[in-house]
Design a protein around this motif. Structure first.
Motif, mmCIF file in Angstrom:
data_model
loop_
_atom_site.group_PDB
_atom_site.id
_atom_site.type_symbol
_atom_site.label_atom_id
_atom_site.label_comp_id
_atom_site.label_asym_id
_atom_site.label_seq_id
_atom_site.Cartn_x
_atom_site.Cartn_y
_atom_site.Cartn_z
ATOM 1 N N ILE A 154 0.772 -1.171 -0.041
ATOM 2 C CA ILE A 154 0.074 -0.022 -0.049
ATOM 3 C C ILE A 154 0.900 1.269 0.061
ATOM 4 C CG2 ILE A 154 -1.736 1.257 1.290
ATOM 5 C CD1 ILE A 154 -2.750 -1.538 0.528
ATOM 6 N N CYS A 155 0.359 2.281 -0.862
ATOM 7 C CA CYS A 155 1.433 3.459 -0.952
ATOM 8 C C CYS A 155 0.886 4.268 0.407
ATOM 9 C CB CYS A 155 0.996 4.270 -2.053
ATOM 10 S SG CYS A 155 1.499 6.008 -2.157
ATOM 11 N N THR A 156 1.829 4.903 0.825
ATOM 12 C CA THR A 156 1.795 5.406 2.447
ATOM 13 C C THR A 156 1.315 7.245 2.137
ATOM 14 O OG1 THR A 156 4.142 6.102 2.514
ATOM 15 C CG2 THR A 156 3.343 4.085 3.565
ATOM 16 N N SER A 157 1.216 7.394 0.773
ATOM 17 C CA SER A 157 0.828 8.947 0.415
ATOM 18 C C SER A 157 -0.762 8.943 0.835
ATOM 19 C CB SER A 157 1.164 9.159 -0.853
ATOM 20 O OG SER A 157 0.594 10.364 -1.120
ATOM 21 N N PRO A 181 -0.761 -5.355 -6.069
ATOM 22 C CA PRO A 181 -0.802 -6.697 -5.805
ATOM 23 C C PRO A 181 0.425 -7.291 -5.513
ATOM 24 C CG PRO A 181 -1.287 -6.480 -8.062
ATOM 25 C CD PRO A 181 -1.085 -5.025 -7.612
ATOM 26 N N VAL A 182 0.449 -8.522 -4.749
ATOM 27 C CA VAL A 182 1.904 -9.161 -4.732
ATOM 28 C C VAL A 182 1.520 -10.853 -5.231
ATOM 29 C CG1 VAL A 182 3.754 -10.185 -3.284
ATOM 30 C CG2 VAL A 182 2.818 -7.905 -2.717
ATOM 31 N N ALA A 205 -2.659 -1.510 -10.146
ATOM 32 C CA ALA A 205 -3.048 -1.327 -8.538
ATOM 33 C C ALA A 205 -4.329 -1.169 -8.569
ATOM 34 C CB ALA A 205 -2.359 0.054 -8.530
ATOM 35 N N ARG A 206 -4.867 -1.070 -7.203
ATOM 36 C CA ARG A 206 -6.189 -1.226 -6.847
ATOM 37 C C ARG A 206 -6.439 0.466 -6.369
ATOM 38 N NH1 ARG A 206 -8.321 -1.402 -1.944
ATOM 39 N NH2 ARG A 206 -6.413 -2.459 -1.080
ATOM 40 N N ARG A 207 -7.434 1.054 -6.659
ATOM 41 C CA ARG A 207 -7.376 2.443 -6.334
ATOM 42 C C ARG A 207 -8.015 2.316 -5.060
ATOM 43 N NH1 ARG A 207 -5.028 5.962 -9.366
ATOM 44 N NH2 ARG A 207 -5.094 5.460 -11.657
ATOM 45 N N PRO A 208 -8.060 3.458 -4.016
ATOM 46 C CA PRO A 208 -8.529 3.531 -2.639
ATOM 47 C C PRO A 208 -9.865 3.647 -2.958
ATOM 48 C CG PRO A 208 -6.926 5.523 -3.084
ATOM 49 C CD PRO A 208 -6.851 4.424 -4.389
#
Length: 65
Positions: free
Chosen positions: A37-40, A48-49, A61-64
């Motif tokens: 998860i991006c911390t920004s 994903p991993v 990537a999944r959008r918040p």
């Protein structure tokens, strides 16, 4: 499978270059897929991993929510 801590320290979000938080050690299940998860606060993308390999592609990537 968790991502090695030494790798997490050098990885950054490809979109905004913020550090990533490891969420690969969470309990398995459909609601908690392994991801970084991006911390920004502005970005917050979840990468994903798959099979222990981080997929650091913005298109994947999944959008918040």
């Amino acid at each position: 499978m968790p991502v090695e801590a030494s790798l997490i320290q050098i990885l950054a979000c490809p979109a905004c270059h913020a550090p990533l938080q490891d969420r690969t050690g969470d309990s398995p299940g459909p609601a908690s897929d392994p991801e970084l998860i991006c911390t920004s606060g502005d970005c917050g993308l979840a990468y994903p991993v798959r099979d222990g390999i981080p997929v650091l592609l913005v298109d994947e990537a999944r959008r918040p929510a």
